[in-house]
Design a protein around this motif. Structure first.
Motif, PDB file in Angstrom:
ATOM      1  N   HIS A 430       0.816  -1.217  -0.045  1.00 61.42           N
ATOM      2  CA  HIS A 430      -0.171  -0.029  -0.056  1.00 61.42           C
ATOM      3  C   HIS A 430       0.922   1.179  -0.002  1.00 61.42           C
ATOM      4  N   ALA A 431       2.071   1.250  -0.325  1.00 56.36           N
ATOM      5  CA  ALA A 431       2.971   2.268  -0.264  1.00 56.36           C
ATOM      6  C   ALA A 431       2.770   3.361  -1.318  1.00 56.36           C
ATOM      7  N   ARG A 432       2.198   2.833  -2.565  1.00 63.22           N
ATOM      8  CA  ARG A 432       1.861   3.642  -3.366  1.00 63.22           C
ATOM      9  C   ARG A 432       3.184   4.374  -4.203  1.00 63.22           C
ATOM     10  N   ALA A 433       4.336   3.595  -4.271  1.00 58.90           N
ATOM     11  CA  ALA A 433       5.399   4.475  -4.742  1.00 58.90           C
ATOM     12  C   ALA A 433       4.949   4.854  -6.232  1.00 58.90           C
ATOM     13  N   HIS A 434       5.509   5.983  -6.554  1.00 57.17           N
ATOM     14  CA  HIS A 434       5.556   6.773  -7.695  1.00 57.17           C
ATOM     15  C   HIS A 434       3.971   7.329  -8.065  1.00 57.17           C
ATOM     16  N   SER A 435       3.061   7.230  -7.204  1.00 59.27           N
ATOM     17  CA  SER A 435       1.482   7.599  -7.165  1.00 59.27           C
ATOM     18  C   SER A 435       1.691   8.769  -6.406  1.00 59.27           C
ATOM     19  N   PRO A 436       0.185   9.462  -6.149  1.00 64.21           N
ATOM     20  CA  PRO A 436      -0.070  10.488  -5.357  1.00 64.21           C
ATOM     21  C   PRO A 436      -0.210   9.763  -4.125  1.00 64.21           C
ATOM     22  N   ASN A 437       0.007  10.330  -2.900  1.00 62.95           N
ATOM     23  CA  ASN A 437      -0.099   9.877  -1.629  1.00 62.95           C
ATOM     24  C   ASN A 437       0.761   8.668  -1.288  1.00 62.95           C
ATOM     25  N   GLU A 438       2.036   8.736  -1.942  1.00 66.72           N
ATOM     26  CA  GLU A 438       3.151   7.675  -1.455  1.00 66.72           C
ATOM     27  C   GLU A 438       3.067   7.872  -0.021  1.00 66.72           C
ATOM     28  N   SER A 439       3.306   6.731   0.479  1.00 68.55           N
ATOM     29  CA  SER A 439       3.586   6.379   2.078  1.00 68.55           C
ATOM     30  C   SER A 439       4.462   5.493   2.493  1.00 68.55           C
ATOM     31  N   LEU A 440       4.774   5.460   3.869  1.00 71.19           N
ATOM     32  CA  LEU A 440       5.515   4.625   4.358  1.00 71.19           C
ATOM     33  C   LEU A 440       5.088   3.973   5.875  1.00 71.19           C
ATOM     34  N   HIS A 441       4.726   2.690   5.814  1.00 66.18           N
ATOM     35  CA  HIS A 441       4.257   1.979   6.926  1.00 66.18           C
ATOM     36  C   HIS A 441       5.338   2.120   8.048  1.00 66.18           C
ATOM     37  N   ILE A 442       5.083   2.901   9.182  1.00 65.40           N
ATOM     38  CA  ILE A 442       6.059   2.935  10.160  1.00 65.40           C
ATOM     39  C   ILE A 442       6.598   1.843  10.766  1.00 65.40           C
ATOM     40  N   GLU A 443       5.724   1.117  10.949  1.00 64.82           N
ATOM     41  CA  GLU A 443       5.927  -0.432  11.690  1.00 64.82           C
ATOM     42  C   GLU A 443       6.844  -1.245  10.739  1.00 64.82           C
ATOM     43  N   THR A 444       6.890  -1.238   9.293  1.00 63.23           N
ATOM     44  CA  THR A 444       7.448  -2.019   8.336  1.00 63.23           C
ATOM     45  C   THR A 444       8.869  -1.525   8.298  1.00 63.23           C
ATOM     46  N   PHE A 445       8.775   0.075   8.597  1.00 65.43           N
ATOM     47  CA  PHE A 445      10.363   0.624   8.599  1.00 65.43           C
ATOM     48  C   PHE A 445      11.059   0.109   9.907  1.00 65.43           C
ATOM     49  N   ARG A 446      10.281   0.074  10.844  1.00 65.16           N
ATOM     50  CA  ARG A 446      10.924  -0.294  12.244  1.00 65.16           C
ATOM     51  C   ARG A 446      11.507  -1.497  11.958  1.00 65.16           C
TER      52      ARG A 446
END
Length: 470
Positions: A430-446
């Protein structure tokens, strides 16, 4: 000396405690609009490189940290600035090369963003912003993991480290191969970690073991010497738009699968993946059918695609009763792992030439190739990485195929044939890289940061007698 268990626990604790600082630094990087495409301010890419270099310098572990660029072969231009930092291995330990990129995709239509694209915004456990996932989170996973290793073990550890943060990956990595050649000694490593991929979901880590290649080009279709009145000549004269539409339609079968002879598929088993999951992750609404044949992941991982990604033609606002003399389109083909991108392009060009309607004149330009990638999963580094991912996420990792392309990996394979390449990432579906509203899931990053810190500790503890080459 402390026990291996104590070392690992100390590294995990340091990594966990360092998450807030890593997220704060990620926010600072996201605020820099480092788009490396032509037409955007290159000073912002330089500013982003300087910020990354400062983070690397702040670790206090590298023998050298530099911002560098290389020539773009066949041109008088130079590539965008990259950050290169290195420290030599000691006492027979291996060297690891950590790769990510600090440039980002253009924003696109800013009206489609729910918050400003270069102002990191936290909502629902995610950080929204351009580059928050792709790939400034990859940059900070590397920096954060090295911070944890240094805090736990001190600066006098034995692992060799090269940090390579590219500045033009989204714009095609045009100087990448030359950069590798220019800095081969500093970049040479036993293990290469490419932090530019994704995971199975926001809880389950993955190693990317297959990537499709890419063949991208611009095709122009001409049917007239000049524009003509559609009322006076329509019905007798084919216009370029009509010819282009008919020609493009020959690229696909009725079910949406590719109809180009010479584009290959790879035969391989894929995990279970439902149409419901596809609809959720891709944003495919009810009533719109998936395309292609075979299992869904087989279509995404192992089969070729053809996508029209751009078109130059009269816009709706400029529409007139005119027969267009020429239309140009950009075609992007994802190439199945195992087939050379140049071979796939040749098949596409032959198909388009053979199916040109009404004798339309077609031409090709701006051709780019990028080969796919198949990982040898038998290497020792793959097993160590799986252990680290399991420990960091608390879940067994899966081997993942990715439908996208990372063409520069073939350059890494060519320049460093003995290195073991591990393709990982911090993105979830659900990161939507290259798209509007790109995001990082904080727990995944951790979890990703902790896993990489544990990987570094395992490599630093690896005894020379057990062998440190691919």
């Amino acid at each position: 000396m402390t026990s291996e268990y104590t070392r690992a626990q100390a590294v995990r604790e340091a990594a966990t405690n360092g998450i807030p600082a890593a997220l704060a630094d990620l926010g600072s990087l996201v605020r820099i609009p480092s788009v490396a495409f032509p037409g955007f301010d290159p000073a912002e890419v330089r500013r982003s490189a300087e910020a990354v270099a400062a983070l690397a310098e702040g670790l206090g572990i590298f023998d050298s940290v530099q911002i560098s660029d290389s020539a773009i072969p066949g041109t008088d231009e130079r590539g965008m600035p990259a950050v290169l930092a290195s420290r030599a291995a000691r006492n027979g330990r291996p060297t690891i090369l950590l790769y990510a990129h600090h440039d980002v995709q253009p924003v696109g239509d800013e009206a489609l963003w729910d918050s400003p694209p270069f102002e990191p915004t936290v909502r629902g456990g995610r950080i929204y912003g351009r580059g928050a996932a792709d790939d400034k989170a990859g940059v900070m996973a590397h920096i954060g993991a090295l911070r944890a290793l240094t805090e736990a073990l001190g600066t006098d550890f034995d692992l060799g480290v090269a940090l390579f943060i590219e500045g033009e990956e989204e714009a095609g990595s045009r100087s990448f191969a030359q950069f590798l050649s220019d800095h081969a000694d500093a970049l040479r490593a036993d293990v290469i970690v490419v932090a530019d991929s994704g995971n199975w979901d926001d809880r389950t880590p993955a190693l990317t073991v297959t990537l499709r290649g890419n063949a991208r080009f611009t095709m122009s279709v001409r049917t007239l010497d000049h524009a003509s009145h559609s009322g006076m000549f329509g019905g007798a004269v084919p216009d370029a738009m009509m010819a282009t539409v008919k020609l493009l339609a020959t690229l696909w079968n009725d079910d949406g699968s590719v109809a180009v002879e010479g584009l290959h598929s790879r035969v391989a088993e894929t995990p279970e993946y439902t149409e419901e999951t596809l609809r959720d992750e891709a944003g495919l609404p009810t009533g719109v059918s998936p395309i292609g044949t075979g299992s869904i992941l087989d279509r995404i991982w192992n089969q070729p695609t053809v996508t029209v990604t751009g078109i130059d033609a009269p816009s709706v606002v400029n529409a007139s009763n005119t027969l267009s003399p020429e239309v140009s389109v950009v075609i992007s083909s994802r190439v199945a792992p195992g087939q050379k991108a140049q071979q796939a392009y040749a098949a596409l060009e032959a198909h388009l030439q053979a199916h040109s309607p009404y004798g339309a004149q077609i031409s090709f330009r701006d051709v780019d190739f990028g080969d796919g990638f198949l990982v040898d999963t038998s290497g020792w580094a793959v097993q160590v990485a799986r252990e680290a991912l399991h420990e960091g996420y608390g879940v067994e990792p899966v081997d993942l195929g990715v439908g996208g392309s990372i063409p520069f990996i073939s350059d890494l394979v060519r320049e460093f044939p003995e290195a073991q390449i591990l393709v990982t990432g911090v993105e979830d579906p659900h990161a939507r890289a290259h798209s509007p509203n790109e995001s990082l899931h904080i727990e995944t990053f951790r979890h990703a940061l902790i896993s990489e810190a544990l990987l570094l500790e395992k490599l630093d503890a690896r005894e020379p007698a057990s062998g440190n080459t691919a």
